[in-house]
Write an enzyme that holds these catalytic residues in place. Structure first.
Site, PDB file in Angstrom:
ATOM      1  N   MET A 104      -6.327  84.141  -9.165  1.00 56.99           N
ATOM      2  CA  MET A 104      -7.700  84.010  -8.697  1.00 56.99           C
ATOM      3  C   MET A 104      -7.841  83.289  -7.372  1.00 56.99           C
ATOM      4  O   MET A 104      -8.957  83.093  -6.903  1.00 56.99           O
ATOM      5  CB  MET A 104      -8.554  83.300  -9.754  1.00 56.99           C
ATOM      6  CG  MET A 104      -8.639  84.047 -11.062  1.00 56.99           C
ATOM      7  SD  MET A 104      -9.703  83.222 -12.253  1.00 56.99           S
ATOM      8  CE  MET A 104      -9.456  84.258 -13.706  1.00 56.99           C
ATOM      9  N   ASP A 221      -9.132  70.543 -19.031  1.00 57.54           N
ATOM     10  CA  ASP A 221      -7.858  71.272 -18.926  1.00 57.54           C
ATOM     11  C   ASP A 221      -6.743  70.320 -18.496  1.00 57.54           C
ATOM     12  O   ASP A 221      -5.923  70.653 -17.643  1.00 57.54           O
ATOM     13  CB  ASP A 221      -7.992  72.429 -17.929  1.00 57.54           C
ATOM     14  CG  ASP A 221      -6.804  73.392 -17.994  1.00 57.54           C
ATOM     15  OD1 ASP A 221      -6.104  73.409 -19.035  1.00 57.54           O
ATOM     16  OD2 ASP A 221      -6.563  74.119 -17.006  1.00 57.54           O
TER      17      ASP A 221
END
Length: 337
Positions: A104, A221
């Site tokens: 990405m 995360d």
């Protein structure tokens, strides 16, 4: 909820479903034997991580991301010499070299055109993504930039210098330049750390996390690949806030889960009402366990399906650190266990 199709199951196992959709999928699976069997069949085709004694596997699959920071200042290589972004000026910064790319985004080396200091420039890459994943990538990119601006006086969080549109479809942001390696790379190389070393790393990790929480930002995360150890100073920085969420709001990326094996159960299950600062602290505990033991806090069943591995933090009791490293001081194992 209707039965899950192959695309929905693949998205679930990849951690690509939004929290609400993930929670609904798990609720349906609990009541639908046919879908559970379908998940098991699809999961057999996915990579299975082994965990031999002394190893510390990473649960696959995880959300792919571009490198958050460069290891060293890059120079244009032959294979990227034709990259149209090389040499381009973005605001007060000029792109000088290519660092690396993920699904990405791509990371470039850059410099301030007047002051000359080095930076890292992250640029969105959307060409290979479908419409839904493209929007998720945009949401994640903007969320990360916004999250970093909310964190003040954070010596142990990657710093953002600039953010803006590259063109009609892409954004970029400029970060501080870091040299060193991730905690994951250090643990892969060294294995278990001594208690003093692990606790010395834990302190700045917690300081960075405290700064984020004071800025009303959840990281969501935390894992060794998102912790950067600068060299030669040894300073520790938290990086990659692409799955961050602002406390007290629904603002977060539209989908995605980082590494389930380091995630709190409520993150894996998408239980929105339970996700909070303690969810990040759970991940810190799993990271500290890994630092001290060179293993994850769970026994990975050798014949488990991908879904069972994905759900492991929600179903398995962590193995007490004291049972794996009984020679450690009792206060240390008590802190982890």
């Amino acid at each position: 909820m209707p039965c899950l199709d192959d695309d929905a199951i693949a998205a679930l196992l990849e951690g690509a479903l939004a929290e609400a959709a993930r929670a609904a999928a798990f609720e349906h699976l609990a009541a639908c034997p046919a879908c559970r069997e379908l998940v098991s069949e699809l999961g057999r085709s996915l990579p299975h991580p082994a965990q031999p004694e002394g190893s510390a596997p990473t649960l696959a699959p995880t959300t792919p991301t571009a490198p958050a920071t460069p290891r060293a200042l890059a120079t244009p290589r032959a294979e990227v010499a034709s990259d149209p972004l090389l040499g381009r000026q973005l605001g007060n910064f000029r792109i000088t070299g290519f660092i690396g790319a993920g699904a990405m985004g791509a990371v470039y080396a850059g410099e301030h055109t007047l002051l000359g200091h080095r930076v890292a420039i992250k640029v969105m890459q959307l060409d290979a993504l479908g419409p839904e994943r493209r929007q998720q990538a945009i949401d994640r990119f903007v969320t990360e930039a916004r999250a970093l601006t909310e964190i003040k006086d954070a010596a142990h969080v990657i710093q953002l210098h600039d953010f803006g549109p590259l063109d009609e479809r892409r954004f970029y942001y400029v970060m501080e330049h870091l040299e060193g390696h991730t905690l994951e790379e250090e643990l892969e190389r060294r294995g278990a750390l001594e208690p003093g070393e692990a606790l010395a790393l834990l302190e700045p990790i917690c300081a960075g996390l405290e700064a984020a929480h004071q800025g009303k930002v959840l990281h969501r995360d935390l894992k060794p690949t998102n912790i950067f150890v600068e060299q030669p100073s040894g300073r520790v920085k938290l990086i990659d806030f692409g799955l961050a969420k602002r406390l007290g709001s629904g603002t977060a990326t539209s989908g995605g889960l980082g590494s389930p094996i380091y995630a709190a159960p409520e993150l894996v299950l998408g239980e929105q009402e339970r996700i909070g600062p303690a969810s990040d602290l759970y991940s810190v505990g799993a990271i500290l366990y890994r630092m001290l033991c060179a293993r994850l806090p769970y026994d990975l069943p050798p014949e488990a399906t991908a879904l069972e591995l994905f759900l492991l933090p929600t179903r398995a009791d962590p193995v007490p650190l004291a049972s794996r490293r009984p020679e450690l001081p009792a206060p240390v194992t008590a802190l982890v266990d």
